[in-house]
Design an enzyme around this catalytic site. Structure first.
Site, PDB file in Angstrom:
ATOM      1  N   ARG A   7       0.832  -1.214   0.000  1.00  0.00           N
ATOM      2  CA  ARG A   7       0.000   0.000   0.000  1.00  0.00           C
ATOM      3  C   ARG A   7       0.861   1.258   0.000  1.00  0.00           C
ATOM      4  O   ARG A   7       0.331   2.372  -0.042  1.00  0.00           O
ATOM      5  CB  ARG A   7      -0.915   0.020   1.229  1.00  0.00           C
ATOM      6  CG  ARG A   7      -2.285  -0.516   0.962  1.00  0.00           C
ATOM      7  CD  ARG A   7      -2.267  -2.010   0.790  1.00  0.00           C
ATOM      8  NE  ARG A   7      -3.537  -2.525   0.310  1.00  0.00           N
ATOM      9  CZ  ARG A   7      -3.850  -3.797   0.341  1.00  0.00           C
ATOM     10  NH1 ARG A   7      -3.005  -4.678   0.822  1.00  0.00           N
ATOM     11  NH2 ARG A   7      -4.997  -4.209  -0.142  1.00  0.00           N
ATOM     12  N   LYS A  53      15.256  -6.381   4.455  1.00  0.00           N
ATOM     13  CA  LYS A  53      15.655  -5.299   5.365  1.00  0.00           C
ATOM     14  C   LYS A  53      17.069  -5.473   5.915  1.00  0.00           C
ATOM     15  O   LYS A  53      17.783  -4.504   6.120  1.00  0.00           O
ATOM     16  CB  LYS A  53      14.649  -5.185   6.521  1.00  0.00           C
ATOM     17  CG  LYS A  53      13.263  -4.723   6.049  1.00  0.00           C
ATOM     18  CD  LYS A  53      12.299  -4.565   7.209  1.00  0.00           C
ATOM     19  CE  LYS A  53      10.907  -4.202   6.693  1.00  0.00           C
ATOM     20  NZ  LYS A  53       9.959  -3.917   7.782  1.00  0.00           N
ATOM     21  N   ASP A  70      10.090   1.695  11.432  1.00  0.00           N
ATOM     22  CA  ASP A  70       8.965   0.877  11.922  1.00  0.00           C
ATOM     23  C   ASP A  70       8.671   1.186  13.393  1.00  0.00           C
ATOM     24  O   ASP A  70       7.518   1.299  13.801  1.00  0.00           O
ATOM     25  CB  ASP A  70       9.275  -0.622  11.765  1.00  0.00           C
ATOM     26  CG  ASP A  70       9.155  -1.084  10.322  1.00  0.00           C
ATOM     27  OD1 ASP A  70       8.371  -0.483   9.564  1.00  0.00           O
ATOM     28  OD2 ASP A  70       9.857  -2.047   9.953  1.00  0.00           O
ATOM     29  N   GLY A  80       9.347 -11.778  15.715  1.00  0.00           N
ATOM     30  CA  GLY A  80       9.805 -11.625  14.332  1.00  0.00           C
ATOM     31  C   GLY A  80      10.289 -10.207  14.077  1.00  0.00           C
ATOM     32  O   GLY A  80      10.656  -9.478  15.005  1.00  0.00           O
TER      33      GLY A  80
END
Ligand code: NAP
Length: 279
Positions: free
Chosen positions: A16, A66, A103, A131
């Site tokens: 998105r 990442k 994040d 995670g």
């Protein structure tokens, strides 16, 4: 010249991020683009190493790239260093590749906007999962001064690995410890994929949870997860996962296009409509 940024990772078709950045580009009348660039794990090391040749001014990085992106950067911000993973990259004036991880700040930004003062006097938090998303949330909570973060995970070893990464203010716990932890926590965060559409439900007992404890879910499909619905029904403040997705995008846009964008109800509605149309 048009400034180009992109979401990179594998897969990227579902992302998105182009919708979010496209909305901000239009809102601010900026001559820029935000594209989807699929970078397979095999190609990741070379892609980020040779980033200057991509024609992009910067990019977001999604799973599973990442760590590879962080390894290719000339410099990392504190969060990316602590997590060993970068989700936002840009080239500085001298052509050096800089990596950040937004994040965690996105998680905090969402709580700050949704529940101002949420961290006043917050001492203990419980994070379900170990995670990539858990890494960001644990870093964020510790950086905000939360005294202890209990990491509860199905696979204990992964919780222990994160405890080793983040040090004495984090505790590795077994799923069976959850009932005992509930009574003392001021914040419960689900960072597992449980409760997401197509995944098994998250079945935990909230009986021991204080009514003032905040419950946050990183899952945003569905937006109102069964965990959030149960929390609200018993009077707990509850925060959904969509805001984190939107807030983590802010610093990248500002770096690439020079304007700090806002997370508005209009943007939330736009992304929600898109999620609904593809649910
Ligand atoms: P990940 O690295 O694959 O970690 C998944 C976690 O879920 C692990 O802790 C795993 O436990 C646990 N899990 C999966 N299936 C389970 C099961 N059946 N029973 C118990 N635990 C289970 O994924 P991630 O990147 O951290 O993402 C996790 C979730 O957060 C996803 O739903 C993702 O969409 C969401 N997320 C949201 C945002 C946002 O902006 N809102 C950002 C990032 C991620 P084990 O270690 O035992 O396998």
């Amino acid at each position: 010249m048009t400034r180009r940024a992109a979401i990179t990772g594998f897969p990227v078709a579902h992302s998105r991020s182009p919708l979010v950045h496209g909305h901000w580009l239009a809102e601010h009348g900026i001559d820029g683009s935000y594209e989807k660039v699929a970078v397979s794990p095999d190609a990741a090391a070379a892609f980020y190493r040779d980033f200057r040749e991509s024609g992009l001014v910067g990019c977001n990085v999604t799973v599973p790239n990442k760590e590879a992106a962080a390894a290719a950067c000339d410099e990392l911000d504190e969060a990316a260093r602590a997590m060993g993973a970068a989700n936002t990259l840009w080239l500085d004036d001298t052509g050096r590749l800089i990596g950040a991880n937004t994040d965690g700040s996105g998680f905090l930004g969402n709580l700050d906007q949704s529940l101002p003062g949420w961290d006043d006097g917050l001492s203990h938090a419980v994070v379900l999962g170990a995670g990539g998303a858990a890494r960001a949330v644990i870093w964020a909570l510790l950086s905000r001064g939360v005294k202890t973060v209990a990491i509860v995970n199905r696979t204990y070893q992964k919780a222990a690995d994160l405890k080793a990464r983040f040090g004495p203010d984090s505790i590795a716990c077994h799923w069976e410890d959850l009932d005992d932890l509930m009574g003392t926590t001021g914040l419960l965060v689900n960072t597992t994929s449980l409760g997401m559409s197509g995944q098994p439900p998250l079945e935990i007992d909230l009986r021991n949870l204080s009514e003032s404890a905040i419950v946050a879910d990183l899952v945003y499909v569905p937006l109102e997860t069964p965990l959030l619905a149960r929390a609200r029904a018993r009077g707990n403040p509850a925060v959904d996962g969509l805001g984190m997705l939107l807030h983590q995008a802010v610093p990248g846009f500002e770096r690439w296009f020079g304007v700090r964008p806002r997370v508005t109800d209009e943007l939330r509605a736009l992304v929600l409509a898109d999620l609904g149309s593809q649910a």
